[in-house]
Scaffold this active site. Structure first.
Site, PDB file in Angstrom:
ATOM      1  N   LYS A  35       0.803  -1.236   0.000  1.00  0.00           N
ATOM      2  CA  LYS A  35       0.000   0.000   0.000  1.00  0.00           C
ATOM      3  C   LYS A  35       0.830   1.277   0.000  1.00  0.00           C
ATOM      4  O   LYS A  35       0.436   2.275  -0.567  1.00  0.00           O
ATOM      5  CB  LYS A  35      -0.975  -0.013   1.172  1.00  0.00           C
ATOM      6  N   ARG A 128      -8.600  -1.534  16.246  1.00  0.00           N
ATOM      7  CA  ARG A 128      -8.888  -1.095  14.888  1.00  0.00           C
ATOM      8  C   ARG A 128      -9.890  -2.119  14.361  1.00  0.00           C
ATOM      9  O   ARG A 128     -10.835  -2.433  15.067  1.00  0.00           O
ATOM     10  CB  ARG A 128      -7.605  -0.974  14.059  1.00  0.00           C
TER      11      ARG A 128
HETATM   12  C1  LIG Z   1      -0.687  -1.847   6.560  1.00  0.00           C
HETATM   13  C2  LIG Z   1      -1.107  -3.189   6.976  1.00  0.00           C
HETATM   14  C3  LIG Z   1      -0.166  -4.207   7.122  1.00  0.00           C
HETATM   15  C4  LIG Z   1       1.315  -3.957   6.981  1.00  0.00           C
HETATM   16  O1  LIG Z   1       1.769  -3.279   8.103  1.00  0.00           O
HETATM   17  P1  LIG Z   1       3.308  -2.845   8.275  1.00  0.00           P
HETATM   18  O2  LIG Z   1       3.393  -2.313   9.661  1.00  0.00           O
HETATM   19  O3  LIG Z   1       3.567  -1.814   7.235  1.00  0.00           O
HETATM   20  O4  LIG Z   1       4.120  -4.060   8.081  1.00  0.00           O
HETATM   21  C5  LIG Z   1      -0.613  -5.456   7.472  1.00  0.00           C
HETATM   22  N1  LIG Z   1      -1.934  -5.700   7.664  1.00  0.00           N
HETATM   23  C6  LIG Z   1      -2.871  -4.758   7.535  1.00  0.00           C
HETATM   24  C7  LIG Z   1      -4.300  -5.102   7.772  1.00  0.00           C
HETATM   25  C8  LIG Z   1      -2.495  -3.462   7.198  1.00  0.00           C
HETATM   26  O5  LIG Z   1      -3.433  -2.516   7.074  1.00  0.00           O
END
Ligand SMILES: *Cc1c(COP(=O)(O)O)cnc(C)c1O
Length: 352
Positions: A35, A128
């Site tokens: 992302k 969350r």
């Molecule tokens: C952004 C995200 C990740 C990755 O997280 P990082 O801390 O960048 O490794 C994994 N799972 C979900 C649901 C996310 O939104």
């Protein structure tokens, strides 16, 4: 062309490879999370050619770009009901916590004559997304009546919002939930996903509970940091990305503004340190692209003074280098600055 983000292809490939091997050593599959790259194709192509097991992104618009992708595409943010068709059409697996959304996915998948695979998102305290553990049984029972939905996994997200640190306790709870779901649907879970880059330290400590078989890594691949304690990860580059911005004005000025002081352009009351007359450079990049707090000058003698929408102001007085108009200043990036710079259409991206 400036401002631009320079991306080291070699370092990024190395980071993906290193973390992928690290997971494999512990029988853990890797979901590369993309992302932060905001759909930048040269990077997505690099992920598609890598040995990761899944590609995860929070935006369907980015996943849609991955045509001819042999790696399963996963929507890691809960789908919007208004996006249901795209989810079924373009995504192999989606993360879900709302029964009404899954029901919509089921309806559209039935209409198309296909199956849609989902991962159940469980909230284990970070507050969350995710259903509560006590809701899982009822959720699964309801989904078992949706004939075009296949539950392929369970997952938790920690640290991102609430700052909760992954532990043997909360990840153990995820394993209990996996066992419950497997018992109900009589099938093994392909994905038991124990979190994001904040879970990496558990891997290091050999403390990932038995039963967890997947991690979703974004930040650790991109900027070489684990996110539970913010430590640099051994063996992973933290300088894959850098920002280059051009000087559009450079001259000696006072360090304290003159006149009655009100609020700045963003409604804050700025504070100033009186260093006397200083050599100040203005760079053509601003808050529309990046917040200056998230930039780290490579030239350690440079002090970042502040920014407005389109201007970044730095103090270069202490530098050994004699900066001139048109020179370029380079910055190391954090996850936050990388995210906004990759998202800004005013910033050029170049992979070398
Ligand atoms: C952004 C995200 C990740 C990755 O997280 P990082 O801390 O960048 O490794 C994994 N799972 C979900 C649901 C996310 O939104």
């Amino acid at each position: 062309m400036y401002p631009r983000v320079i991306i080291s292809k070699e370092k990024l490939i190395s980071n993906i490879q290193y973390l992928s091997d690290k997971c494999k050593n512990d029988d853990i599959s890797l979901m590369g999370v993309t992302k932060v790259y905001s759909g930048y194709m040269p990077i997505l192509e690099l992920f598609m050619e890598s040995k990761i097991d899944y590609i995860g992104d929070s935006r369907i618009k980015n996943l849609k770009k991955l045509t001819d992708c042999k790696i399963p595409k996963v929507l890691i943010r809960l789908p919007m009901i208004s996006d249901i068709r795209d989810v079924v059409d373009y995504v192999d697996i989606s993360f879900n916590s709302e029964l009404a959304t899954v029901s919509e996915l089921n309806d559209y998948a039935r209409y198309k004559g296909v199956y849609h695979r989902i991962v159940l998102m469980v909230d284990l305290g970070d507050l969350r997304e995710g259903m509560l553990p006590k809701e899982v049984e009822g959720f699964v029972r309801a989904v078992m009546n949706m004939k075009h939905i296949i539950i392929v996994g369970v997952a938790v997200n920690l640290t991102c919002y609430g700052g909760v640190i992954p532990s043997v306790e909360n990840l153990g709870q995820l394993v209990d939930i996996k066992n419950l779901v497997e018992g109900m649907i009589n099938r093994k879970m392909e994905i038991v996903s124990g979190g994001n880059s904040s879970s990496l330290f558990l891997l290091e400590d050999n403390a990932v509970p038995e039963g967890i078989n997947n991690l979703r890594l974004g930040e650790s691949i991109a900027v070489g940091r684990e996110t539970a304690f913010g430590k640099k990860i051994e063996g992973v580059y933290d300088d894959v990305f850098k920002l280059q911005a051009e000087i559009i004005e450079i001259r000696e000025k006072e360090s304290i503004p003159k006149g009655e002081l009100g609020m700045d352009a963003f409604g804050n009351k700025p504070e100033f340190v009186d260093r006397g007359v200083r050599r100040r450079a203005i760079l053509a990049v601003g808050k529309q692209d990046v917040y200056h707090e998230d930039l780290i000058p490579y030239d350690e003698a440079i002090i970042i003074l502040g920014s407005s929408s389109d201007h970044l102001i730095v103090d270069v007085s202490d530098s050994n280098k004699d900066y001139k108009l048109g020179d370029v200043i380079e910055f190391k990036l954090t996850y936050g600055s990388l995210l906004s710079l990759m998202t800004s259409e005013f910033v050029y991206k170049k992979m070398i």
